[in-house]
Write a protein that holds these residues in place. Structure first.
Motif, PDB file in Angstrom:
ATOM      1  N   GLU A 166       0.842  -1.202   0.000  1.00  0.00           N
ATOM      2  CA  GLU A 166       0.000   0.000   0.000  1.00  0.00           C
ATOM      3  C   GLU A 166       0.874   1.248   0.000  1.00  0.00           C
ATOM      4  OE1 GLU A 166      -3.615   0.626   2.132  1.00  0.00           O
ATOM      5  OE2 GLU A 166      -3.676  -1.462   2.812  1.00  0.00           O
ATOM      6  N   LYS A 167       1.007   1.854  -1.151  1.00  0.00           N
ATOM      7  CA  LYS A 167       1.774   3.088  -1.265  1.00  0.00           C
ATOM      8  C   LYS A 167       0.905   4.268  -0.853  1.00  0.00           C
ATOM      9  CE  LYS A 167       4.579   5.768  -4.517  1.00  0.00           C
ATOM     10  NZ  LYS A 167       5.141   5.824  -5.894  1.00  0.00           N
ATOM     11  N   VAL A 168       1.456   5.161  -0.060  1.00  0.00           N
ATOM     12  CA  VAL A 168       0.729   6.360   0.365  1.00  0.00           C
ATOM     13  C   VAL A 168       0.665   7.336  -0.811  1.00  0.00           C
ATOM     14  CG1 VAL A 168       0.737   8.354   1.910  1.00  0.00           C
ATOM     15  CG2 VAL A 168       1.351   6.091   2.786  1.00  0.00           C
ATOM     16  N   MET A 169      -0.562   7.700  -1.178  1.00  0.00           N
ATOM     17  CA  MET A 169      -0.778   8.590  -2.313  1.00  0.00           C
ATOM     18  C   MET A 169      -0.949  10.048  -1.887  1.00  0.00           C
ATOM     19  SD  MET A 169      -0.711   6.079  -4.397  1.00  0.00           S
ATOM     20  CE  MET A 169      -1.070   6.866  -5.953  1.00  0.00           C
ATOM     21  N   GLU A 170      -1.497  10.253  -0.667  1.00  0.00           N
ATOM     22  CA  GLU A 170      -1.762  11.612  -0.213  1.00  0.00           C
ATOM     23  C   GLU A 170      -1.737  11.661   1.307  1.00  0.00           C
ATOM     24  OE1 GLU A 170      -4.972  15.186  -1.135  1.00  0.00           O
ATOM     25  OE2 GLU A 170      -5.726  13.128  -0.971  1.00  0.00           O
ATOM     26  N   ILE A 171      -1.164  12.740   1.831  1.00  0.00           N
ATOM     27  CA  ILE A 171      -1.184  13.016   3.269  1.00  0.00           C
ATOM     28  C   ILE A 171      -1.872  14.364   3.468  1.00  0.00           C
ATOM     29  CG2 ILE A 171       0.181  13.368   5.362  1.00  0.00           C
ATOM     30  CD1 ILE A 171       2.464  11.839   4.009  1.00  0.00           C
ATOM     31  N   ILE A 172      -2.949  14.372   4.226  1.00  0.00           N
ATOM     32  CA  ILE A 172      -3.661  15.616   4.521  1.00  0.00           C
ATOM     33  C   ILE A 172      -3.438  15.940   5.986  1.00  0.00           C
ATOM     34  CG2 ILE A 172      -5.871  16.825   4.514  1.00  0.00           C
ATOM     35  CD1 ILE A 172      -6.832  14.834   2.408  1.00  0.00           C
ATOM     36  N   PRO A 173      -2.574  16.942   6.286  1.00  0.00           N
ATOM     37  CA  PRO A 173      -2.300  17.291   7.683  1.00  0.00           C
ATOM     38  C   PRO A 173      -3.526  17.881   8.368  1.00  0.00           C
ATOM     39  CG  PRO A 173      -0.595  18.141   6.213  1.00  0.00           C
ATOM     40  CD  PRO A 173      -1.749  17.731   5.357  1.00  0.00           C
ATOM     41  N   GLY A 174      -3.483  17.889   9.686  1.00  0.00           N
ATOM     42  CA  GLY A 174      -4.532  18.461  10.507  1.00  0.00           C
ATOM     43  C   GLY A 174      -4.406  17.920  11.914  1.00  0.00           C
ATOM     44  N   SER A 175      -5.316  18.307  12.792  1.00  0.00           N
ATOM     45  CA  SER A 175      -5.281  17.741  14.142  1.00  0.00           C
ATOM     46  C   SER A 175      -5.484  16.234  14.090  1.00  0.00           C
ATOM     47  CB  SER A 175      -6.347  18.396  15.018  1.00  0.00           C
ATOM     48  OG  SER A 175      -7.633  18.241  14.437  1.00  0.00           O
ATOM     49  N   THR A 176      -6.278  15.799  13.114  1.00  0.00           N
ATOM     50  CA  THR A 176      -6.336  14.392  12.713  1.00  0.00           C
ATOM     51  C   THR A 176      -5.786  14.317  11.300  1.00  0.00           C
ATOM     52  OG1 THR A 176      -8.243  13.892  14.108  1.00  0.00           O
ATOM     53  CG2 THR A 176      -7.818  12.412  12.257  1.00  0.00           C
ATOM     54  N   ILE A 177      -4.810  13.471  11.081  1.00  0.00           N
ATOM     55  CA  ILE A 177      -4.162  13.368   9.771  1.00  0.00           C
ATOM     56  C   ILE A 177      -4.859  12.277   8.963  1.00  0.00           C
ATOM     57  CG2 ILE A 177      -1.985  12.914   8.568  1.00  0.00           C
ATOM     58  CD1 ILE A 177      -0.596  13.725  11.240  1.00  0.00           C
ATOM     59  N   THR A 178      -5.105  12.564   7.697  1.00  0.00           N
ATOM     60  CA  THR A 178      -5.732  11.586   6.795  1.00  0.00           C
ATOM     61  C   THR A 178      -4.714  11.138   5.756  1.00  0.00           C
ATOM     62  OG1 THR A 178      -7.916  12.600   7.079  1.00  0.00           O
ATOM     63  CG2 THR A 178      -7.609  11.159   5.174  1.00  0.00           C
ATOM     64  N   LEU A 179      -4.574   9.833   5.609  1.00  0.00           N
ATOM     65  CA  LEU A 179      -3.719   9.253   4.575  1.00  0.00           C
ATOM     66  C   LEU A 179      -4.585   8.520   3.569  1.00  0.00           C
ATOM     67  CD1 LEU A 179      -0.775   7.587   6.572  1.00  0.00           C
ATOM     68  CD2 LEU A 179      -0.967   9.932   5.783  1.00  0.00           C
ATOM     69  N   THR A 180      -4.227   8.638   2.300  1.00  0.00           N
ATOM     70  CA  THR A 180      -4.912   7.893   1.245  1.00  0.00           C
ATOM     71  C   THR A 180      -3.916   6.958   0.577  1.00  0.00           C
ATOM     72  OG1 THR A 180      -6.406   9.745   0.825  1.00  0.00           O
ATOM     73  CG2 THR A 180      -6.254   8.058  -0.875  1.00  0.00           C
ATOM     74  N   THR A 181      -4.288   5.702   0.442  1.00  0.00           N
ATOM     75  CA  THR A 181      -3.512   4.729  -0.319  1.00  0.00           C
ATOM     76  C   THR A 181      -4.421   4.197  -1.424  1.00  0.00           C
ATOM     77  OG1 THR A 181      -4.140   2.692   0.841  1.00  0.00           O
ATOM     78  CG2 THR A 181      -2.421   4.055   1.866  1.00  0.00           C
ATOM     79  N   LYS A 182      -3.878   3.324  -2.229  1.00  0.00           N
ATOM     80  CA  LYS A 182      -4.704   2.767  -3.305  1.00  0.00           C
ATOM     81  C   LYS A 182      -5.842   1.911  -2.755  1.00  0.00           C
ATOM     82  CE  LYS A 182      -1.919  -1.431  -3.976  1.00  0.00           C
ATOM     83  NZ  LYS A 182      -1.160  -2.248  -4.944  1.00  0.00           N
ATOM     84  N   ASN A 183      -5.725   1.497  -1.489  1.00  0.00           N
ATOM     85  CA  ASN A 183      -6.736   0.626  -0.902  1.00  0.00           C
ATOM     86  C   ASN A 183      -7.744   1.348  -0.027  1.00  0.00           C
ATOM     87  OD1 ASN A 183      -5.406  -1.407  -2.157  1.00  0.00           O
ATOM     88  ND2 ASN A 183      -4.659  -2.419  -0.326  1.00  0.00           N
TER      89      ASN A 183
END
Length: 382
Positions: A166-183
């Protein structure tokens, strides 16, 4: 797919990321370890069967960590019921006037081995003219693949979750961080980036560019003319020859063990290369230099490598690590730039990175590993 929630997410399941995740899970934190490749893999910096562990450093910020590194490696051995460390000793070879050699002598509190003592103990090695030797008696070999697998298994035993491929495609910073992978998507209150040669691309995506250079390393194995001459079973030591080739680069070696009858001897440097292009247009210039070294100083080896493998170094300008928070997003922790000598330190590095994730006071003074030392190099964007 909806987001899956964790306390912490670690990106990169090499030895640094795996130990970070191990410490977090051991502290009862719900932790996800993400790896872009299917495990196990040999694309990064943590694969292979062996690494050296040694006390022979001259910087205080490393020597203070080493005792706990030995202790934590032993703890993993006990928890996993597997042998990871083999004591062999380490010969530190250097010019007497070399400042680093003198500093290492002071750390080891050892006197030089005389040339007569050296010749008696290591008759199969020709000591370079003008070089002296001290013995790091407690040094030895870490069985790297075995250790990495054990740490990952223990992480899972403590409740950790590994998602490989699972390669990380996007990191959205914030007080809660959101990561997007292909899955899918994952959320956590903190993220640790230990992506080795791929760290720079991830960091650029979140607004920071560090002075990291990736190097392709030729890992060379040399055939013994008489099997066992330089073998671990005969207690042949590891060695490091400081500035061995008349320049700033060292040559290091480990006794034959990984491949029967083959001794590992390498230049502690390499060729600039992007990690996804590691195997394109390989250079053999450094192999020729090490071949000359082998022919002069190891008469019991065939001076043509029998096996050549590849590894990646991610190097900082001062060859020291980066262990720090992101300058803007304090819940993003960065572990990078291990410069080809970080494996042995991984238990303590993982501990420090986990402490930074938990906003705890680090167990060690990490001022030497701060991003701010590269302020003139660092590029930041909003």
């Amino acid at each position: 797919m909806g987001s899956q929630n964790f306390d912490h997410i670690v990106i990169g399941a090499g030895i640094q990321g795996s130990f970070t995740a191990y410490h977090l899970a051991k502290n009862k934190q719900k932790t996800l370890l993400l790896e872009q490749f299917i495990l196990p893999h040999s694309r990064g910096s943590s694969h292979g069967q062996s690494r050296i562990i040694r006390e022979a450093y001259h910087e205080d910020y490393y020597t203070c960590m080493i005792p706990e590194c030995y202790r934590l490696w032993a703890e993993v051995e006990a928890e996993a019921n597997i042998n990871i460390f083999r004591k062999t000793g380490l010969l530190v070879i250097g010019a007497e006037e070399d400042r680093d050699f003198q500093a290492i002598k002071r750390v080891l509190q050892q006197e030089n081995m005389t040339r007569e003592q050296f010749a008696e103990r290591f008759s199969s090695v020709q000591l370079p003219v003008g070089k002296s030797v001290v013995d790091d008696e407690n040094a030895g070999v870490l069985f790297a693949d075995r250790g990495l697998k054990a740490v990952q298994a223990l992480f899972q035993r403590f409740g950790g979750v590994i998602h490989d491929g699972e390669k990380v495609m996007e990191i959205i910073p914030g007080s809660t961080i959101t990561l997007t992978t292909k899955n899918g998507k994952y959320q956590a209150r903190s993220v640790v980036i230990t992506a080795g040669p791929w760290a720079q691309s991830l960091l650029t995506s979140i607004g920071i560019e560090l002075p990291l250079q990736t190097l392709r390393i030729n890992v060379c194995y040399w055939k013994e003319k008489i099997p066992g001459t330089y073998g671990i079973e005969k207690n042949f030591p590891c060695f490091i020859d400081l500035r061995a080739l008349g320049n700033k680069d060292d040559v290091y070696g480990l006794p034959s063990n990984e491949y029967p009858g083959l001794m590992k001897i390498c230049l502690h440097s390499g060729t600039p290369s992007q990690p996804d292009e590691r195997d394109k247009n390989p250079s053999d210039e450094d192999i020729k230099m090490v071949s000359d070294f082998v022919s002069k100083y190891f008469p019991g080896l065939v001076p043509v490598p029998a096996v050549v493998e590849h590894c990646m170094y991610t190097v900082t300008p001062d060859k020291d690590f980066i262990l720090d928070h992101h300058s803007t997003h304090s819940n993003i922790v960065i572990g990078a730039g291990f410069s080809g000598h970080g494996f042995k330190f991984a238990p303590v590095i993982g501990k420090i990175l986990s402490e930074l994730s938990l906003t705890s006071q680090p167990s060690y003074d990490i001022s030497s590993f701060k991003i701010s030392r590269f302020q003139s190099f660092v590029k930041s964007t909003p």
